[in-house]
Design an enzyme around this catalytic site. Structure first.
Site, PDB file in Angstrom:
ATOM      1  N   THR A 134     -10.968  -6.483  -5.250  1.00  0.00           N
ATOM      2  CA  THR A 134     -12.218  -6.271  -6.020  1.00  0.00           C
ATOM      3  C   THR A 134     -12.692  -4.832  -5.817  1.00  0.00           C
ATOM      4  OG1 THR A 134     -13.471  -7.168  -4.173  1.00  0.00           O
ATOM      5  CG2 THR A 134     -13.029  -8.674  -5.970  1.00  0.00           C
ATOM      6  N   ARG A 157      -5.261  -1.797   8.624  1.00  0.00           N
ATOM      7  CA  ARG A 157      -6.484  -2.569   8.382  1.00  0.00           C
ATOM      8  C   ARG A 157      -6.171  -3.688   7.413  1.00  0.00           C
ATOM      9  NH1 ARG A 157      -7.670   2.727   6.454  1.00  0.00           N
ATOM     10  NH2 ARG A 157      -7.240   2.928   4.223  1.00  0.00           N
ATOM     11  N   SER A 188      -8.348  -4.767   4.911  1.00  0.00           N
ATOM     12  CA  SER A 188      -8.898  -4.478   3.579  1.00  0.00           C
ATOM     13  C   SER A 188      -9.325  -5.739   2.803  1.00  0.00           C
ATOM     14  CB  SER A 188      -7.904  -3.654   2.750  1.00  0.00           C
ATOM     15  OG  SER A 188      -7.637  -2.423   3.386  1.00  0.00           O
ATOM     16  N   GLU A 234       0.948 -13.053  12.496  1.00  0.00           N
ATOM     17  CA  GLU A 234       1.496 -11.872  13.172  1.00  0.00           C
ATOM     18  C   GLU A 234       1.382 -10.708  12.198  1.00  0.00           C
ATOM     19  OE1 GLU A 234       2.589 -11.595  16.261  1.00  0.00           O
ATOM     20  OE2 GLU A 234       2.287 -13.732  16.662  1.00  0.00           O
ATOM     21  N   ASN A 286     -10.850  -2.288  -5.651  1.00  0.00           N
ATOM     22  CA  ASN A 286     -10.039  -1.390  -6.487  1.00  0.00           C
ATOM     23  C   ASN A 286     -10.652  -1.146  -7.872  1.00  0.00           C
ATOM     24  OD1 ASN A 286      -6.911  -2.662  -5.129  1.00  0.00           O
ATOM     25  ND2 ASN A 286      -8.012  -0.815  -4.559  1.00  0.00           N
ATOM     26  N   TRP A 287     -11.618  -1.992  -8.273  1.00  0.00           N
ATOM     27  CA  TRP A 287     -12.307  -1.736  -9.557  1.00  0.00           C
ATOM     28  C   TRP A 287     -13.047  -0.403  -9.515  1.00  0.00           C
ATOM     29  CZ3 TRP A 287     -10.665  -4.396 -13.474  1.00  0.00           C
ATOM     30  CH2 TRP A 287     -10.333  -5.751 -13.357  1.00  0.00           C
ATOM     31  N   ASP A 344       0.826  -1.213   0.000  1.00  0.00           N
ATOM     32  CA  ASP A 344       0.000   0.000   0.000  1.00  0.00           C
ATOM     33  C   ASP A 344       0.858   1.259   0.000  1.00  0.00           C
ATOM     34  OD1 ASP A 344      -2.359   1.406  -0.023  1.00  0.00           O
ATOM     35  OD2 ASP A 344      -2.809   1.119   2.103  1.00  0.00           O
ATOM     36  N   GLY A 345       0.294   2.329  -0.551  1.00  0.00           N
ATOM     37  CA  GLY A 345       0.938   3.641  -0.480  1.00  0.00           C
ATOM     38  C   GLY A 345       1.588   4.116  -1.762  1.00  0.00           C
ATOM     39  N   GLY A 392       0.215   5.531  -4.374  1.00  0.00           N
ATOM     40  CA  GLY A 392      -0.362   6.819  -4.772  1.00  0.00           C
ATOM     41  C   GLY A 392       0.179   7.965  -3.931  1.00  0.00           C
ATOM     42  N   ARG A 393       0.156   7.769  -2.614  1.00  0.00           N
ATOM     43  CA  ARG A 393       0.636   8.836  -1.716  1.00  0.00           C
ATOM     44  C   ARG A 393       2.125   9.089  -1.904  1.00  0.00           C
ATOM     45  NH1 ARG A 393      -1.364   6.070   3.421  1.00  0.00           N
ATOM     46  NH2 ARG A 393      -1.848   4.467   1.868  1.00  0.00           N
TER      47      ARG A 393
HETATM   48  C1  IPE Z   1      -5.575  -2.705  -0.419  1.00  0.00           C
HETATM   49  O1  IPE Z   1      -5.139  -1.394  -0.624  1.00  0.00           O
HETATM   50  C2  IPE Z   1      -5.526  -3.468  -1.681  1.00  0.00           C
HETATM   51  C3  IPE Z   1      -4.196  -3.634  -2.269  1.00  0.00           C
HETATM   52  C4  IPE Z   1      -3.070  -3.344  -1.708  1.00  0.00           C
HETATM   53  C5  IPE Z   1      -4.172  -4.217  -3.575  1.00  0.00           C
HETATM   54  P1  IPE Z   1      -6.182  -0.201  -0.755  1.00  0.00           P
HETATM   55  O2  IPE Z   1      -5.388   1.043  -0.813  1.00  0.00           O
HETATM   56  O3  IPE Z   1      -7.110  -0.456  -1.863  1.00  0.00           O
HETATM   57  O4  IPE Z   1      -6.962  -0.331   0.623  1.00  0.00           O
HETATM   58  P2  IPE Z   1      -7.968   0.661   1.365  1.00  0.00           P
HETATM   59  O5  IPE Z   1      -9.117   0.871   0.442  1.00  0.00           O
HETATM   60  O6  IPE Z   1      -7.233   1.925   1.636  1.00  0.00           O
HETATM   61  O7  IPE Z   1      -8.333  -0.048   2.608  1.00  0.00           O
HETATM   62  C1  IPE Z   2      -1.410   0.239  -3.416  1.00  0.00           C
HETATM   63  O1  IPE Z   2      -1.200   1.615  -3.414  1.00  0.00           O
HETATM   64  C2  IPE Z   2      -1.623  -0.324  -4.797  1.00  0.00           C
HETATM   65  C3  IPE Z   2      -3.004  -0.736  -5.104  1.00  0.00           C
HETATM   66  C4  IPE Z   2      -4.002  -0.743  -4.271  1.00  0.00           C
HETATM   67  C5  IPE Z   2      -3.254  -1.180  -6.460  1.00  0.00           C
HETATM   68  P1  IPE Z   2      -2.393   2.630  -3.474  1.00  0.00           P
HETATM   69  O2  IPE Z   2      -2.736   2.871  -4.901  1.00  0.00           O
HETATM   70  O3  IPE Z   2      -3.514   2.162  -2.623  1.00  0.00           O
HETATM   71  O4  IPE Z   2      -1.746   3.934  -2.863  1.00  0.00           O
HETATM   72  P2  IPE Z   2      -2.416   4.923  -1.801  1.00  0.00           P
HETATM   73  O5  IPE Z   2      -2.877   4.073  -0.654  1.00  0.00           O
HETATM   74  O6  IPE Z   2      -3.560   5.595  -2.496  1.00  0.00           O
HETATM   75  O7  IPE Z   2      -1.327   5.843  -1.426  1.00  0.00           O
HETATM   76 MG    MG Z   3      -4.025   2.416  -0.702  1.00  0.00          MG
END
Ligand code: IPE
Ligand code: IPE
Ligand code: MG
Length: 248
Positions: free
Chosen positions: A67, A195, A197, A208, A69-70, A21-22, A24-25
């Site tokens: 799912t 979380r 997710s 763990e 993420n769609w 995760d992360g 985008g940020r």
């Molecule tokens: C969880 O990340 C799914 C993946 C890492 C592929 P998200 O960024 O989609 O999760 P939420 O929506 O913030 O919980």
């Molecule tokens: C995880 O990074 C990759 C996917 C869920 C595909 P994010 O795209 O969720 O990045 P943030 O959480 O928005 O920073």
């Molecule tokens: Mg994310």
């Protein structure tokens, strides 16, 4: 001693699962668009897979697309699918070279046909590899996975193939996408979110959890070593008392 040298290779988690995760940020912090973050995340996938294989971890499962993420903007979803296609294609040689078997869990029928095809091909081509299994969770939802298992079991029940006394935890396990794999012992989530997710809801029952503030594109082998070291410092009691564990 380096972090890697501090790891006790006789007590490695057999299965590590990661919520990557992360992206985008991280990209926004660099003044770039989100897609740039996803592209940069591929390097972390490479490093993590290589580090796990080198150490002797047998299963690595990466949450790449849920799912949920769609529901992201169409352009981001398309870019992610294109990146996926390119990456699966581009990494095949490295997987073979490193003796890594590719796997996938999730509702693969919902992926673009080109991606599903490429994925199937790479899975077939690496089927003989022994060192480690790398599983990508794609269009994955833990709740859907459980529902699918329940439906499969219900059908067998309805057709009289199984009776009430055969409805066991093992039967549920055997009807999940992850059938045949040990449950993850260590779950890592990057980017500071704490979380699950909708990831591996059944399989993470006794894992763990390790959370780090690091964004996924910043995740390196060293970060993985830190997570494993913390895992090795935890006492896994499985409901027992500490005393029971030390006076076996
Ligand atoms: C969880 O990340 C799914 C993946 C890492 C592929 P998200 O960024 O989609 O999760 P939420 O929506 O913030 O919980
Ligand atoms: C995880 O990074 C990759 C996917 C869920 C595909 P994010 O795209 O969720 O990045 P943030 O959480 O928005 O920073
Ligand atoms: Mg994310």
């Amino acid at each position: 001693m380096s972090l890697k040298e501090q790891i006790d290779v006789t007590r490695l988690p057999a299965h590590i699962a990661i919520i990557m995760d992360g992206n985008g940020r991280w990209a926004r912090q660099q003044g770039k668009n989100r897609i740039f973050g996803h592209r940069s995340g591929v390097q972390s996938v490479r490093e993590t897979s290589e580090a796990c294989a080198e150490l002797g971890v047998k299963y690595l499962t990466l949450y790449a697309f849920s799912t949920e993420n769609w529901s992201r903007p169409h352009t981001e979803v398309t870019a992610l699918m294109t990146l996926l296609l390119k990456t699966i294609n581009g990494e095949l040689k490295t997987l073979l070279k490193n003796d890594i078997r590719l796997g996938a869990i999730g509702d693969l029928d919902t992926l673009p046909k080109s991606v599903a095809k490429e994925l199937r091909q790479s899975i077939e081509r690496t089927a003989h590899c022994q060192r480690m299994q790398l599983t990508l969770a794609l269009s994955y939802s833990g709740k859907s996975e459980l529902l699918r298992a329940v439906k499969q079991i219900a059908l067998k029940f309805q057709q009289g193939e199984i009776g009430m006394h055969e409805l066991t935890e093992q039967l549920i396990t055997d009807n999940l996408y992850t059938a045949g794999m040990p449950d993850p012992e260590l779950l890592i989530r990057t980017s500071g979110e704490k979380r699950i997710s909708n990831f591996l809801l059944w399989q993470l029952a006794y894992a763990e959890f390790y959370f780090t503030e690091i964004f996924w594109p910043e995740f390196t082998k060293e970060e993985l070593y830190k997570a494993i070291l913390e895992f090795q410092n935890r006492e896994r009691r499985f409901g027992k008392t500490s005393e029971q564990l030390t006076t076996k």
